[in-house]
Design an enzyme around this catalytic site. Structure first.
Site, mmCIF file in Angstrom:
data_model
loop_
_atom_site.group_PDB
_atom_site.id
_atom_site.type_symbol
_atom_site.label_atom_id
_atom_site.label_comp_id
_atom_site.label_asym_id
_atom_site.label_seq_id
_atom_site.Cartn_x
_atom_site.Cartn_y
_atom_site.Cartn_z
ATOM 1 N N LYS A 61 0.656 -1.265 -0.147
ATOM 2 C CA LYS A 61 -0.085 -0.103 0.085
ATOM 3 C C LYS A 61 0.997 1.388 -0.063
ATOM 4 O O LYS A 61 2.236 1.122 0.034
ATOM 5 C CB LYS A 61 -1.003 0.061 1.056
HETATM 6 C C1 PLP Z 1 -5.581 -4.184 0.619
HETATM 7 C C2 PLP Z 1 -6.831 -4.081 0.917
HETATM 8 C C3 PLP Z 1 -7.843 -4.513 1.870
HETATM 9 C C4 PLP Z 1 -7.213 -5.088 2.891
HETATM 10 O O1 PLP Z 1 -6.245 -4.332 3.619
HETATM 11 P P1 PLP Z 1 -5.364 -5.465 4.664
HETATM 12 O O2 PLP Z 1 -4.713 -4.333 5.669
HETATM 13 O O3 PLP Z 1 -4.542 -6.361 3.905
HETATM 14 O O4 PLP Z 1 -6.371 -6.193 5.517
HETATM 15 C C5 PLP Z 1 -9.042 -4.136 1.940
HETATM 16 N N1 PLP Z 1 -9.681 -3.424 0.700
HETATM 17 C C6 PLP Z 1 -8.967 -3.121 -0.270
HETATM 18 C C7 PLP Z 1 -9.550 -2.597 -1.583
HETATM 19 C C8 PLP Z 1 -7.563 -3.426 -0.331
HETATM 20 O O5 PLP Z 1 -6.944 -3.177 -1.584
#
Ligand code: PLP
Length: 390
Positions: free
Chosen positions: A192
């Protein structure tokens, strides 16, 4: 000619400050949730408040965005018999949390211009069982929150934002997280826009919601009646008020977050720079470029999603194979939920119900875009793309 090393689709950028802070945490003797997690929550609130000057904003650090979404929906009372509307064009985490609570997911199509949830489709999907709308700011471009909040007001619905892609994204110059939904959840997963390895942040202005989420984050343990560490009540005492979860963020993760957050504005600038360079380089190719944020707003550029034109002369799968042969990793965001066996079979979904998301899925590819890429890496991606499409 020596082959270049493989260029992965995504890589985190961890600096010396992050590493030193983790080492400091290890040496401190406090490795799980403690002072650094608290500092990280405060720093995050300050970051979001920089535009909103918003002292009501509460930030609750959790060990994933999935956990944060689960806590937010639990705290607003989503349960069996309820329906939550979200987009099919997302990661399964967005929707699975609704099922954790025994409620049902109502998937809807996307707006082909933005790939964000289709506003008209939300209205059409509302039933007497609908309790909440769960928009995703896809790729880091803000969903149309003004329209979504308006629908919610008119129909008495709650809104929880999946902002896993949207740090730091703005809408009408306000940061996502400050717009007035019930809660917004960010992700600090490894790929992210900033990372704590695993982690997330639940943001809300609703004090009741915040209180419930803090209790449910750690086993349903209530320490609000008193300050466990300073009041007269003995420090070993606590009360369990619900069967809560184990969703707390460790200080080891928060140590990373403290420094990643400081670098976030620079990270965003670098991502935007790469996106701009891609835009220029691909403008004459048979592709649809990903939309920019409206003038004056910020796109976080978590993803750079290229849509191959119908007449591109190469399929999406062939394109990804060609990029791989050139030593470059690509990805697809996402296989829409309606195509996954679980979601398809539970709700009897067909591609015809989601014509836009289906078409998007068949023609889109996500290119590498991350701060650890050098200019030479960016140019390498460009020449590989042009080699396949030019
Ligand atoms: C990465 C992601 C999540 C989940 O994030 P985590 O921190 O891995 O639980 C949820 N929604 C979207 C759209 C994502 O890209």
């Amino acid at each position: 000619m020596t082959a270049l090393p493989f260029l992965p689709f995504a890589l985190p950028e961890i600096g010396d400050d992050e590493i030193a802070e983790v080492v400091d945490t290890l040496k401190s003797g406090w490795v799980t949730t403690g002072p650094k997690a608290k500092r990280f929550e405060q720093a995050f609130a300050e970051f979001l408040g920089q535009n909103a000057e918003d002292s009501q904003l509460q930030c609750i650090a959790v060990n994933s965005a999935t956990a944060g979404l689960h806590l937010a929906l639990e705290a607003i009372g989503i349960g069996p018999g309820d329906e939550v509307i979200t987009t099919t064009h997302t990661f399964t985490a967005t929707a699975e949390v609704v099922r954790y609570l025994g409620a049902d997911v109502k998937l809807v199509d996307v707006d082909p211009a933005t790939l964000n949830i289709d506003i008209a489709a939300i209205e059409a999907a509302i039933t007497p069982r609908t309790k909440a709308i769960l928009p995703v700011h896809y790729a880091g471009l803000a969903a149309d929150m003004l329209a979504i909040l308006d629908i919610a007001r008119r129909h008495g619905l709650r809104v929880v934002e999946d902002a896993a892609h949207a740090l730091p994204t703005t809408l009408e110059k306000e940061l996502i997280g400050t717009l007035g939904s019930d809660a917004t959840v960010f992700s600090f997963y490894a790929n992210k826009t900033m990372t704590t390895g695993e982690g997330g942040m639940l943001v809300t202005r609703n004090p009741e919601l915040a209180k419930r989420a803090r209790v449910m984050r750690l086993h349903g343990m209530n320490r609000d009646a008193f300050d466990r560490f300073t009041a007269k009540v003995p420090s070993w005492y606590y009360e369990i008020v619900a069967p809560g979860f184990k969703y707390n963020l460790t200080d080891l993760a928060a140590a990373l977050g403290l420094h990643q957050l400081k670098r976030l504005p620079a990270f965003q600038k670098r991502r935007e720079q790469i996106a701009t360079r891609y835009h220029e380089a691909f403008a004459d190719l048979p592709v649809i470029l990903p939309p920019d944020a409206p003038e004056g707003d910020v796109h976080s550029w978590h993803l750079y999603v290229l849509r191959l034109a119908e007449d591109a002369g190469i399929s999406r799968d062939e394109f990804i194979e060609g990029m791989f042969a050139a030593g470059i990793g690509c990805s697809v965001h996402y296989v829409p939920l309606h195509l996954h066996p679980y979601w398809r079979d539970r709700y009897g979904l067909t591609p015809e119900q989601f014509p836009q998301a289906q078409k998007v899925f068949e023609h889109t590819v996500s290119l590498p875009l991350y701060t650890a890429m050098s200019d030479a890496d960016v140019e390498r991606v460009i020449s590989a793309v042009r080699g396949l499409l030019g």
